[in-house]
Design an enzyme around this catalytic site. Structure first.
Site, PDB file in Angstrom:
ATOM      1  N   ARG A  89      11.685  -6.638   5.463  1.00 54.03           N
ATOM      2  CA  ARG A  89      11.480  -5.190   5.293  1.00 54.03           C
ATOM      3  C   ARG A  89      12.287  -4.411   6.336  1.00 54.03           C
ATOM      4  NH1 ARG A  89       5.497  -2.763   4.582  1.00 54.03           N
ATOM      5  NH2 ARG A  89       5.157  -2.969   6.804  1.00 54.03           N
ATOM      6  N   ARG A  96      11.254  -2.612  12.124  1.00 53.68           N
ATOM      7  CA  ARG A  96      10.246  -2.030  13.005  1.00 53.68           C
ATOM      8  C   ARG A  96       9.966  -2.921  14.202  1.00 53.68           C
ATOM      9  NH1 ARG A  96       5.373  -0.443   9.052  1.00 53.68           N
ATOM     10  NH2 ARG A  96       4.269  -1.628  10.629  1.00 53.68           N
ATOM     11  N   ARG A 155      -9.499   0.643   8.818  1.00 54.95           N
ATOM     12  CA  ARG A 155      -8.975  -0.683   9.151  1.00 54.95           C
ATOM     13  C   ARG A 155     -10.043  -1.575   9.786  1.00 54.95           C
ATOM     14  NH1 ARG A 155      -3.445  -0.022   8.744  1.00 54.95           N
ATOM     15  NH2 ARG A 155      -2.160  -1.345  10.051  1.00 54.95           N
ATOM     16  N   ARG A 167      -0.361  -9.342  13.378  1.00 54.18           N
ATOM     17  CA  ARG A 167      -0.905  -8.310  12.479  1.00 54.18           C
ATOM     18  C   ARG A 167      -1.686  -8.939  11.331  1.00 54.18           C
ATOM     19  NH1 ARG A 167       4.283  -5.634  11.038  1.00 54.18           N
ATOM     20  NH2 ARG A 167       3.171  -4.501   9.414  1.00 54.18           N
ATOM     21  N   LYS A 189       0.825  -1.211   0.000  1.00 57.49           N
ATOM     22  CA  LYS A 189       0.000   0.000   0.000  1.00 57.49           C
ATOM     23  C   LYS A 189       0.863   1.266   0.000  1.00 57.49           C
ATOM     24  CE  LYS A 189      -2.073  -1.055   3.903  1.00 57.49           C
ATOM     25  NZ  LYS A 189      -1.566  -2.396   4.247  1.00 57.49           N
TER      26      LYS A 189
HETATM   27  P1  ADP Z   1       1.062  -2.296   8.290  1.00 56.32           P
HETATM   28  O1  ADP Z   1       0.007  -1.934   7.276  1.00 56.32           O
HETATM   29  O2  ADP Z   1       2.323  -2.726   7.676  1.00 56.32           O
HETATM   30  O3  ADP Z   1       0.565  -3.169   9.394  1.00 56.32           O
HETATM   31  P2  ADP Z   1       0.929   0.379   9.377  1.00 56.32           P
HETATM   32  O4  ADP Z   1       2.112   1.231   9.342  1.00 56.32           O
HETATM   33  O5  ADP Z   1      -0.213   0.701   8.486  1.00 56.32           O
HETATM   34  O6  ADP Z   1       1.495  -1.052   9.090  1.00 56.32           O
HETATM   35  O7  ADP Z   1       0.360   0.268  10.864  1.00 56.32           O
HETATM   36  C1  ADP Z   1       1.162  -0.070  11.965  1.00 56.32           C
HETATM   37  C2  ADP Z   1       0.321  -0.168  13.223  1.00 56.32           C
HETATM   38  O8  ADP Z   1      -0.321   1.085  13.481  1.00 56.32           O
HETATM   39  C3  ADP Z   1      -0.833  -1.169  13.155  1.00 56.32           C
HETATM   40  O9  ADP Z   1      -0.419  -2.470  13.473  1.00 56.32           O
HETATM   41  C4  ADP Z   1      -1.791  -0.581  14.194  1.00 56.32           C
HETATM   42  O10 ADP Z   1      -1.373  -0.855  15.505  1.00 56.32           O
HETATM   43  C5  ADP Z   1      -1.640   0.906  13.988  1.00 56.32           C
HETATM   44  N1  ADP Z   1      -2.627   1.444  13.004  1.00 56.32           N
HETATM   45  C6  ADP Z   1      -2.339   2.020  11.806  1.00 56.32           C
HETATM   46  N2  ADP Z   1      -3.449   2.418  11.171  1.00 56.32           N
HETATM   47  C7  ADP Z   1      -4.488   2.078  11.978  1.00 56.32           C
HETATM   48  C8  ADP Z   1      -5.910   2.204  11.879  1.00 56.32           C
HETATM   49  N3  ADP Z   1      -6.513   2.753  10.809  1.00 56.32           N
HETATM   50  N4  ADP Z   1      -6.659   1.731  12.912  1.00 56.32           N
HETATM   51  C9  ADP Z   1      -6.090   1.174  13.983  1.00 56.32           C
HETATM   52  N5  ADP Z   1      -4.773   1.016  14.143  1.00 56.32           N
HETATM   53  C10 ADP Z   1      -3.960   1.463  13.155  1.00 56.32           C
END
Ligand code: ADP
Length: 215
Positions: free
Chosen positions: A127, A162, A88, A173, A13
């Protein structure tokens, strides 16, 4: 372009969003980047989000909606925006729908980037991310390493794994994604807004999106 990018962690994404921003000046809005920035800066938001993120859990919907309500009304969103990592959950998608009606914004599409699980797992464990929260450039130890090991090509800061990219947090996740986020595909299909792209190269995904919105 006003798009939602859906897809499991590691589906690409962020990479696709960065390429799309170059096309028409739309901004990438990554809730993950915003949250990591807040954690590093030690803000109230960061303190609330930190524990959830380290465990690979989602941050509560009300915190996320607070961030997005402000963010979507900033000036740079007028040219378009690419939502990366938001919504999400179904409650976030419903709240977003209500918010967009209220502030009079119409989305073009929700794009589901569909990538096989084995490819995803391999990508996430290899990554690496720039530790500078203003940069957050993404590398991959196998396919796209930084020119100097451990150092960001763009800003020279250390490139790190990370905290939520340990095997345990990754598997958490992915489970969270399947349980809470995958149902959004059905939600946007019902809304008549869904475009599913099955491709592993970001160029192909970008091309399909361009033809999908006729731009
Ligand atoms: P990835 O898509 O690789 O899991 P992100 O950088 O999008 O990583 O998100 C990392 C973390 O941030 C998620 O595991 C969650 O804890 C939090 N997070 C990000 N966006 C949201 C969202 N829209 N709602 C709830 N938690 C979120």
């Amino acid at each position: 372009m006003k798009l939602i990018l859906l897809g499991a962690p590691g589906a690409g994404k962020g990479t696709v969003a960065k390429e799309l921003t170059k096309l028409d000046g739309s901004v990438q809005i990554s809730t993950g980047d915003i949250l990591r920035g807040a954690v590093q800066a030690g803000t109230e938001l960061g303190k609330k989000a930190d524990g959830f993120m380290k465990a690979g859990d989602l941050v509560p919907d009300d915190l996320i909606m607070g961030i997005m309500e402000e963010r979507l009304q900033e000036d740079d969103c007028k040219k378009g925006f690419l939502l990366d990592g938001f919504p999400r959950t179904i409650p976030q998608a419903e709240a977003l729908k209500e918010l967009l009606t209220r502030i009079d914004i119409e989305l073009d599409l929700a794009v589901n980037i569909d990538v096989p699980r084995d490819v995803i797992l391999d990508r996430l464990t290899t990554r690496r991310t720039c530790s500078n929260t203003d940069c957050q450039a993404i590398y991959n130890v196998k396919s796209n390493p930084p020119k100097v090991e451990g150092k960001c090509d763009k800003c020279g800061s250390p490139v790190i794994q990370r905290a939520d990219e340990t095997d345990e947090a990754i598997s958490k996740r992915l489970d969270t994604y399947n349980e809470k986020t995958a149902p959004l595909v059905g939600f946007y299909e019902k809304e008549g807004m869904l475009l599913t792209v099955t491709a592993t190269s970001s160029e192909e995904v970008v091309k399909s999106i361009q033809s999908g919105i006729g731009k």
